[in-house]
Design a protein around this motif. Structure first.
Motif, PDB file in Angstrom:
ATOM      1  N   ALA A 126      -7.827 -17.238   5.618  1.00 50.86           N
ATOM      2  CA  ALA A 126      -8.605 -17.079   4.383  1.00 50.86           C
ATOM      3  C   ALA A 126      -9.205 -15.682   4.366  1.00 50.86           C
ATOM      4  N   PRO A 127      -9.382 -15.038   3.246  1.00 45.65           N
ATOM      5  CA  PRO A 127      -9.061 -15.574   1.930  1.00 45.65           C
ATOM      6  C   PRO A 127      -7.582 -15.415   1.588  1.00 45.65           C
ATOM      7  N   ILE A 128      -7.142 -16.257   0.669  1.00 50.30           N
ATOM      8  CA  ILE A 128      -5.797 -16.167   0.111  1.00 50.30           C
ATOM      9  C   ILE A 128      -5.916 -15.245  -1.094  1.00 50.30           C
ATOM     10  N   LYS A 129      -5.067 -14.225  -1.169  1.00 48.98           N
ATOM     11  CA  LYS A 129      -5.153 -13.261  -2.273  1.00 48.98           C
ATOM     12  C   LYS A 129      -4.146 -13.612  -3.362  1.00 48.98           C
ATOM     13  N   LEU A 130      -4.663 -13.802  -4.578  1.00 49.72           N
ATOM     14  CA  LEU A 130      -3.824 -14.000  -5.760  1.00 49.72           C
ATOM     15  C   LEU A 130      -3.897 -12.727  -6.592  1.00 49.72           C
ATOM     16  N   THR A 131      -2.755 -12.280  -7.105  1.00 53.42           N
ATOM     17  CA  THR A 131      -2.725 -11.047  -7.893  1.00 53.42           C
ATOM     18  C   THR A 131      -1.993 -11.288  -9.209  1.00 53.42           C
ATOM     19  N   PHE A 132      -2.276 -10.407 -10.170  1.00 50.90           N
ATOM     20  CA  PHE A 132      -1.500 -10.411 -11.403  1.00 50.90           C
ATOM     21  C   PHE A 132      -1.416  -8.990 -11.936  1.00 50.90           C
ATOM     22  N   ASN A 133      -0.371  -8.758 -12.723  1.00 54.33           N
ATOM     23  CA  ASN A 133      -0.113  -7.463 -13.362  1.00 54.33           C
ATOM     24  C   ASN A 133      -0.067  -7.660 -14.863  1.00 54.33           C
ATOM     25  N   ALA A 134      -0.380  -6.601 -15.578  1.00 53.35           N
ATOM     26  CA  ALA A 134      -0.234  -6.611 -17.041  1.00 53.35           C
ATOM     27  C   ALA A 134      -0.063  -5.177 -17.495  1.00 53.35           C
ATOM     28  N   ASN A 135       0.625  -5.009 -18.592  1.00 54.87           N
ATOM     29  CA  ASN A 135       0.769  -3.704 -19.215  1.00 54.87           C
ATOM     30  C   ASN A 135       0.065  -3.787 -20.578  1.00 54.87           C
ATOM     31  N   ILE A 136      -1.078  -3.143 -20.690  1.00 53.38           N
ATOM     32  CA  ILE A 136      -1.914  -3.254 -21.883  1.00 53.38           C
ATOM     33  C   ILE A 136      -1.433  -2.259 -22.942  1.00 53.38           C
ATOM     34  N   GLN A 137      -1.045  -2.798 -24.098  1.00 56.94           N
ATOM     35  CA  GLN A 137      -0.541  -2.012 -25.217  1.00 56.94           C
ATOM     36  C   GLN A 137      -1.671  -1.834 -26.250  1.00 56.94           C
ATOM     37  N   PRO A 138      -1.724  -0.673 -26.929  1.00 54.12           N
ATOM     38  CA  PRO A 138      -2.776  -0.452 -27.950  1.00 54.12           C
ATOM     39  C   PRO A 138      -2.626  -1.379 -29.143  1.00 54.12           C
ATOM     40  N   ASP A 158      -9.492 -10.674 -19.344  1.00 55.72           N
ATOM     41  CA  ASP A 158      -9.880 -10.067 -20.617  1.00 55.72           C
ATOM     42  C   ASP A 158      -9.438  -8.605 -20.578  1.00 55.72           C
ATOM     43  N   SER A 159      -8.474  -8.249 -21.416  1.00 52.81           N
ATOM     44  CA  SER A 159      -7.879  -6.909 -21.387  1.00 52.81           C
ATOM     45  C   SER A 159      -8.623  -5.880 -22.236  1.00 52.81           C
ATOM     46  N   SER A 160      -9.763  -6.240 -22.798  1.00 53.85           N
ATOM     47  CA  SER A 160     -10.493  -5.365 -23.731  1.00 53.85           C
ATOM     48  C   SER A 160     -10.799  -3.976 -23.194  1.00 53.85           C
ATOM     49  N   SER A 161     -11.057  -3.847 -21.916  1.00 54.32           N
ATOM     50  CA  SER A 161     -11.494  -2.573 -21.344  1.00 54.32           C
ATOM     51  C   SER A 161     -10.385  -1.766 -20.696  1.00 54.32           C
ATOM     52  N   PHE A 162      -9.128  -2.134 -20.929  1.00 48.29           N
ATOM     53  CA  PHE A 162      -8.040  -1.494 -20.189  1.00 48.29           C
ATOM     54  C   PHE A 162      -6.949  -0.960 -21.097  1.00 48.29           C
ATOM     55  N   ASP A 163      -6.245   0.030 -20.590  1.00 48.73           N
ATOM     56  CA  ASP A 163      -5.064   0.601 -21.232  1.00 48.73           C
ATOM     57  C   ASP A 163      -3.999   0.772 -20.164  1.00 48.73           C
ATOM     58  N   GLY A 164      -2.739   0.545 -20.534  1.00 51.40           N
ATOM     59  CA  GLY A 164      -1.645   0.796 -19.607  1.00 51.40           C
ATOM     60  C   GLY A 164      -1.509  -0.274 -18.533  1.00 51.40           C
ATOM     61  N   ALA A 165      -0.880   0.116 -17.430  1.00 52.25           N
ATOM     62  CA  ALA A 165      -0.595  -0.831 -16.345  1.00 52.25           C
ATOM     63  C   ALA A 165      -1.851  -1.129 -15.536  1.00 52.25           C
ATOM     64  N   VAL A 166      -2.087  -2.410 -15.289  1.00 49.58           N
ATOM     65  CA  VAL A 166      -3.205  -2.827 -14.447  1.00 49.58           C
ATOM     66  C   VAL A 166      -2.707  -3.859 -13.444  1.00 49.58           C
ATOM     67  N   GLN A 167      -3.363  -3.887 -12.295  1.00 46.17           N
ATOM     68  CA  GLN A 167      -3.131  -4.936 -11.309  1.00 46.17           C
ATOM     69  C   GLN A 167      -4.494  -5.426 -10.856  1.00 46.17           C
ATOM     70  N   LYS A 168      -4.717  -6.726 -10.929  1.00 46.02           N
ATOM     71  CA  LYS A 168      -5.996  -7.337 -10.567  1.00 46.02           C
ATOM     72  C   LYS A 168      -5.760  -8.411  -9.519  1.00 46.02           C
ATOM     73  N   PHE A 169      -6.857  -8.848  -8.881  1.00 50.42           N
ATOM     74  CA  PHE A 169      -6.724  -9.865  -7.839  1.00 50.42           C
ATOM     75  C   PHE A 169      -7.940 -10.784  -7.820  1.00 50.42           C
ATOM     76  N   ALA A 170      -7.777 -11.877  -7.079  1.00 52.66           N
ATOM     77  CA  ALA A 170      -8.884 -12.784  -6.778  1.00 52.66           C
ATOM     78  C   ALA A 170      -8.652 -13.323  -5.376  1.00 52.66           C
ATOM     79  N   ASP A 171      -9.728 -13.465  -4.614  1.00 51.55           N
ATOM     80  CA  ASP A 171      -9.654 -14.022  -3.265  1.00 51.55           C
ATOM     81  C   ASP A 171     -10.058 -15.487  -3.311  1.00 51.55           C
TER      82      ASP A 171
END
Length: 172
Positions: A160-172, A139-152
């Motif tokens: 273990a744990p195996i780390k999964l990551t994703f990136n997004a560039n949040i536009q206004p 959910d990108s509601s709280s972000f602006d610009g480039a973000v990188q998030k993860f889940a274990d």
């Protein structure tokens, strides 16, 4: 005289710390006496945390290790780039996980790095040679610009744990 008192005080404090460690070890040994048959592999991960004593030092507790035999896995990818998305968009991505070992793969928990990411995953054991899915919804509601998030991903694999990551560039 002051040196003697400080040495005595340090000795008492040191003994107290050793005593606490012994108590923690006794608690850990007592919790390990639970028969493995009494824990179902279908039980939710948070119900297993009741048998894991919390550390007294404020450390975080990793999810309970699976008592399943270890296996190996291959991921379709461990990082995904959503690219440019609009602020407020809710996006998701499915990561495919293949059991490349000889024992069933059991994913016990997928723990995201923050509340903006919600996981869903294959709950039943994944047989050797078969594939499962891990979906991360962001959910990108709280972000602006480039973000990188993860889940274990906690599973019955050696690293273990195996780390999964994703990136997004949040536009206004």
């Amino acid at each position: 005289m002051k040196k003697s008192l400080s040495i005595i005080a340090l000795s008492i404090i040191g003994f107290g710390l050793v005593s606490c460690k012994k108590e923690e070890n006794k608690e850990l040994q007592n919790s390990e006496t639970i028969a493995p048959d009494s824990l179902s592999t279908a039980a939710p991960a948070d119900s297993l945390s009741a048998v894991t004593p919390a550390p007294a030092t404020g450390e975080t507790v990793a999810p309970a290790a699976s008592n399943q035999p270890l296996t190996t896995v291959a991921l379709s990818e461990s990082n995904f780039d959503f690219g440019n998305i609009k602020k407020g968009d809710k996006v998701n991505h499915i990561y495919e996980i293949t059991n490349t070992g000889t024992s069933p793969l059991v994913i016990s928990e997928v723990k995201p790095g923050c509340g903006c990411t919600a996981p869903e995953f294959t709950k039943e054991p994944i047989l050797p040679g078969k594939k499962g899915k891990i979906t991360l919804s962001f959910d990108s509601s709280s972000f602006d610009g480039a973000v990188q998030k993860f889940a274990d991903v906690y599973a019955n694999v050696e690293k273990a744990p195996i780390k999964l990551t994703f990136n997004a560039n949040i536009q206004p």
